[in-house]
Design a protein around this motif. Structure first.
Motif, PDB file in Angstrom:
ATOM      1  N   SER A  89     -12.443   9.387 -26.270  1.00 31.71           N
ATOM      2  CA  SER A  89     -13.721  10.249 -25.548  1.00 31.71           C
ATOM      3  C   SER A  89     -14.487   8.826 -24.342  1.00 31.71           C
ATOM      4  O   SER A  89     -15.503   8.222 -24.861  1.00 31.71           O
ATOM      5  CB  SER A  89     -14.569  10.276 -26.228  1.00 31.71           C
ATOM      6  OG  SER A  89     -15.960  11.492 -25.691  1.00 31.71           O
ATOM      7  N   PRO A 104     -20.488   8.795 -21.831  1.00 30.24           N
ATOM      8  CA  PRO A 104     -21.223   9.944 -20.982  1.00 30.24           C
ATOM      9  C   PRO A 104     -22.234   8.415 -20.456  1.00 30.24           C
ATOM     10  O   PRO A 104     -22.637   7.759 -20.825  1.00 30.24           O
ATOM     11  CB  PRO A 104     -21.673   9.897 -21.369  1.00 30.24           C
ATOM     12  CG  PRO A 104     -22.135   9.985 -22.845  1.00 30.24           C
ATOM     13  CD  PRO A 104     -20.827   8.810 -23.176  1.00 30.24           C
ATOM     14  N   ASP A 105     -22.373   8.633 -18.865  1.00 26.21           N
ATOM     15  CA  ASP A 105     -23.774   7.952 -17.900  1.00 26.21           C
ATOM     16  C   ASP A 105     -24.922   8.007 -18.901  1.00 26.21           C
ATOM     17  O   ASP A 105     -25.329   9.336 -19.586  1.00 26.21           O
ATOM     18  CB  ASP A 105     -23.955   8.433 -16.814  1.00 26.21           C
ATOM     19  CG  ASP A 105     -22.702   8.121 -16.306  1.00 26.21           C
ATOM     20  OD1 ASP A 105     -21.604   7.515 -16.656  1.00 26.21           O
ATOM     21  OD2 ASP A 105     -22.670   8.923 -15.042  1.00 26.21           O
ATOM     22  N   ILE A 112     -26.397   9.507 -27.754  1.00 26.37           N
ATOM     23  CA  ILE A 112     -26.472  11.156 -26.770  1.00 26.37           C
ATOM     24  C   ILE A 112     -26.475  12.197 -27.338  1.00 26.37           C
ATOM     25  O   ILE A 112     -27.054  13.397 -26.431  1.00 26.37           O
ATOM     26  CB  ILE A 112     -25.185  11.073 -25.095  1.00 26.37           C
ATOM     27  CG1 ILE A 112     -25.524   9.623 -25.092  1.00 26.37           C
ATOM     28  CG2 ILE A 112     -25.000  12.114 -25.105  1.00 26.37           C
ATOM     29  CD1 ILE A 112     -26.023  10.197 -24.386  1.00 26.37           C
TER      30      ILE A 112
END
Length: 544
Positions: A349, A352-353, A535
């Motif tokens: 995966s 993410p930012d 996250i």
């Protein structure tokens, strides 16, 4: 006195995890041998007559027993006397496991998750309760028909029937003879409207025919609740259904959260297994290298033993990592609704930012999206309705009533009509043993409790959002640090290997650097998993 050189053993430090050994005395039938260590890691035998093979074997066994080595290490040490390379056994070919992406796992959970099925049942139950409440408190149209034959027998007196052949009879009265009646009613709580039609044919020579019609109605104009208690009952059911809808949406979010959490955890486990296996491969190469050096008399048996211990430790780490992956795969299968013995891997995966939301914007979004907030808001509405309904039980109920009747005698061709109108007042019980006050207090306390919980929930969400934002930023920084730590560990390991090849390093320094490198590799994989989970936690806190 014989020196270590006479045994063909190069002076090396004794490597024992968590234990500093200054000396070791080995006892045998031919006498005692005392092995001592110093800053330069020298070894000496204090009695002659011990040959090289016996000394090396006792040194190996004594070193392992002094640190309480497990059976796998003891077996490794038993093989140290013959450090030749072991034959390679080709493992049977195993078909690769299927790989599922995060999106595929989430889609499968939407259709197979047991938790979602239970939530769907609860929502269907609430929907059925709402339909029932609306039906019971809405308009209902009913109809009925009746036929009777009325007669008399015996006696010498006049007829005792209430029927009459004149139009003076009221709607629904019967005559001796044939009677036909039909009723139509339109009702709802607080409202009723009825229509009755009757036709009678009197027996005898006159064969008199009489028809009558009656219309009755009642309407509650006040029962203590705005719009009527029936409307309040329907509103309660509507609020309960909205709570079920919120719970269903919350269950969906929770299932997705659990799937993502288990997915990211398993992904980290897979990376850890791969890294641990690579460490085993590197440790095996180191063992082969030192076995070659031993054959060339450039390494001691203790050097080989140290490398063997490192290899065994790496193999145990692989076994632990594989077991962890098996357990976490079962947890993911449980969250999705798959069989626990289903074998598969998960796809990588992308990271993410870092979220750009500030604390105020994140808190605003959380208060608007969190299922707990929406559920509590509906609970407050329902509690308010229940309190108002309970208060209405202490107030009188006022209704308007009226009726109109009309009859026609077809034989005499006469007719007659009548009407009635009035007011009905139903008062609450004068004595109820305090029941009404107790119910009223209970409803009021429930509303107060919900309001307090709402205020506390807002404070709790404020704390959760701030902590989740910090957790994401901290996890990102720790992952960046893990990248640097891996670079440093790789450089240190390369340096120690070069020093050993140049003759200025030791086996212990190389193995220490090798262990640090393996730890750094696993640490980077764990830091990635921790960032993904951070996250995910932020999304959950914000109700996304």
């Amino acid at each position: 006195m014989c020196s270590s050189a006479q045994f063909g053993v190069r002076p090396v430090p004794i490597f024992m995890t968590g234990l500093k050994v200054r000396s070791l005395t080995l006892r045998g039938q031919q006498g005692d041998v005392r092995i001592s260590t110093s800053a330069r890691a020298t070894m000496r035998a204090e009695r002659q007559g011990w040959n090289m093979n016996r000394l090396a074997m006792l040194l190996t066994m004594g070193s392992l027993l002094s640190v309480g080595a497990v059976s796998v290490f003891a077996q490794t040490a038993a093989d140290a006397g013959t450090p030749e390379a072991q034959p390679t056994v080709n493992a049977p070919t195993v078909a690769p496991l299927p790989v599922f992406s995060l999106e595929e796992c989430v889609a499968a959970a939407r259709s197979t998750s047991p938790n979602l099925k239970l939530t769907t049942i609860s929502q269907d139950t609430a929907r059925a309760a709402l339909i029932q409440a609306r039906a019971e408190n809405g308009l209902a149209l009913g109809e009925s028909g009746q036929y009777t034959h009325q007669g008399s027998f015996g006696g010498t007196g006049a007829s005792l029937t209430t029927g009459t052949s004149s139009a003076g009879g009221t709607g629904g009265s019967s005559v001796n003879g044939e009677n036909f009646q039909g009723d139509l009613s339109l009702t709802r709580p607080g409202t009723s409207l009825g229509l009755t039609a009757h036709h009678g044919i009197e027996e005898g020579a006159s064969n008199d025919k009489v028809s009558s019609f009656g219309l009755t109605g009642a309407q509650t104009v006040f029962d203590g609740y705005p719009g009527g208690r029936a409307a309040g009952i329907v509103q309660e059911a509507e609020s309960a259904y909205k709570i079920a809808e919120v719970s269903s949406a919350a269950a969906m979010k929770n299932v997705i959260y659990l799937v993502r959490q288990a997915y990211y955890t398993l992904l980290g486990d897979q990376d850890t297994v791969v890294l641990r296996q690579a460490t085993v491969g590197q440790a095996a190469e180191n063992l082969a290298q030192y076995q070659g050096l031993f054959t060339a008399r450039r390494a001691t048996r203790l050097d080989v033993l140290q490398v063997q211990v490192a290899l065994s430790q790496s193999q145990l780490d692989v076994r632990t990592a594989q077991n962890t992956a098996v357990v976490d795969r079962q947890r993911l299968s449980l969250a999705i609704g798959w069989p626990l013995d289903k074998q598969y891997n998960v796809a990588d995966s992308p990271l993410p930012d870092l979220p750009s939301l500030g604390p105020e914007a994140a808190l605003k979004q959380a208060l608007a999206n969190r299922p707990e907030v929406m559920t509590l808001a509906q609970n407050i509405i329902a509690a308010g309705i229940a309190l108002s309904l309970q208060k209405s039980q202490s107030l009188p109920q006022i209704s308007l009533i009226g009726s109109v009747t009309f009859g026609y005698d077809w034989t005499a061709q006469t007719d007659q009509g009548a009407f009635a109108a009035g007011v009905s007042i139903a008062l609450p019980p004068l004595i109820d043993g305090g029941l009404q006050n107790a119910l009223l207090t209970q409803a009021a306390d429930l509303l107060t409790t919900d309001n307090i919980q709402q205020a506390e929930l807002s404070k709790s969400i404020t704390i959760d959002v701030g902590n989740a934002l910090f957790g994401v930023a901290d996890a990102k920084d720790r992952r960046d640090l893990a990248v640097l730590n891996l670079q440093q560990a790789q450089g240190q390991y390369d340096l120690e290997k070069a020093k050993l090849e140049a003759g200025s390093g030791t086996t212990l320094d190389v193995l220490t650097a090798f262990s640090a490198l393996a730890t750094a590799r696993v640490g980077l994989a764990q830091a990635k998993s921790s960032y993904l989970l951070a996250i995910l936690n932020l999304d959950s806190v914000m109700g996304v």
